[in-house]
Design a protein around this motif. Sequence first.
Motif, mmCIF file in Angstrom:
data_model
loop_
_atom_site.group_PDB
_atom_site.id
_atom_site.type_symbol
_atom_site.label_atom_id
_atom_site.label_comp_id
_atom_site.label_asym_id
_atom_site.label_seq_id
_atom_site.Cartn_x
_atom_site.Cartn_y
_atom_site.Cartn_z
ATOM 1 N N LEU A 58 0.844 -1.199 0.000
ATOM 2 C CA LEU A 58 0.000 0.000 0.000
ATOM 3 C C LEU A 58 0.872 1.238 0.000
ATOM 4 N N LEU A 59 0.546 2.172 -0.879
ATOM 5 C CA LEU A 59 1.197 3.487 -0.919
ATOM 6 C C LEU A 59 0.193 4.522 -0.432
ATOM 7 N N ASP A 60 0.555 5.231 0.617
ATOM 8 C CA ASP A 60 -0.293 6.267 1.216
ATOM 9 C C ASP A 60 0.219 7.622 0.728
ATOM 10 N N VAL A 61 -0.511 8.246 -0.195
ATOM 11 C CA VAL A 61 -0.086 9.506 -0.811
ATOM 12 C C VAL A 61 -0.724 10.660 -0.044
ATOM 13 N N GLY A 62 0.121 11.562 0.455
ATOM 14 C CA GLY A 62 -0.360 12.617 1.348
ATOM 15 C C GLY A 62 -0.587 12.048 2.727
ATOM 16 N N CYS A 63 0.412 11.296 3.211
ATOM 17 C CA CYS A 63 0.234 10.492 4.422
ATOM 18 C C CYS A 63 0.305 11.299 5.716
ATOM 19 N N ALA A 64 0.652 12.598 5.627
ATOM 20 C CA ALA A 64 0.823 13.424 6.841
ATOM 21 C C ALA A 64 1.868 12.753 7.737
ATOM 22 N N ALA A 65 1.540 12.530 9.010
ATOM 23 C CA ALA A 65 2.512 11.906 9.920
ATOM 24 C C ALA A 65 2.448 10.387 9.884
ATOM 25 N N GLY A 66 1.721 9.823 8.912
ATOM 26 C CA GLY A 66 1.739 8.378 8.726
ATOM 27 C C GLY A 66 0.829 7.597 9.648
ATOM 28 N N TYR A 67 -0.201 8.262 10.195
ATOM 29 C CA TYR A 67 -1.027 7.555 11.178
ATOM 30 C C TYR A 67 -1.911 6.483 10.566
ATOM 31 N N TYR A 68 -2.095 6.518 9.239
ATOM 32 C CA TYR A 68 -2.861 5.429 8.625
ATOM 33 C C TYR A 68 -2.113 4.098 8.704
#
Length: 219
Positions: A58-68
């Motif tokens: 999974l690539l989280d684009v616009g992940c901010a601080a990565g909390y997802y």
Amino acid sequence: HRMSWTAYDDPVVARKMTSLALQELGRWLIEPTFHEPWNVFVKWLKYIQATDSGANTLLDVGCAAGYYQSVLRFHHDNMRYDGVEQSKPLRDLAWRVFGVLPVRSIADALKYWATISSIGPIALPCWQVVLSGSMLQHEEHWEQALAEQVRVCRRWLIIHKIPIAETLIQRQKQAYGVTMNEWNFPVALIHKKVGRKPVDEHYFASADPHWSGLYDLEA
């Protein structure tokens, strides 16, 4: 006013955003019905993994601080997580708070993937799942950003929690003490740019309506 993603280059704004995410994550872990966007994400992850046993990146684009990543780990510990975030203060917080090491761009994510991969040159698309999480509205060149996400997505694209309107417009928004501009999208325009309709979608009912869609790019 500037486009909203640039506001997160301010360390104060980045800290406020991350602090709120930590509070919400703590509450969500003991009260799972609390956070609607995360619950929609988890529902779609369960659908993806039930439908596609090969969906393990999974690539989280616009992940901010990565909390997802924390949301992901709580339900799907076997899926590799990579994050992309333009804001340096948020990237720094991702490492200090969540142990995530996001890179600045999809291009950098591809370079990183190549350095740890034993399969040689990357054949795009690369990630089985791409999460575009509340980020298109922040991008001045949102069409280019969306096209790049589709390009690196092997199958499942999640456009998550974007503001919607009858026509494509920019609106001013107050968040974390800053005034910024955000795109508001007609849902049909997102379908057109992705090139298909979603297999599932979710409307967030509020005074400021938002929408999420799950696309199967192999359908």
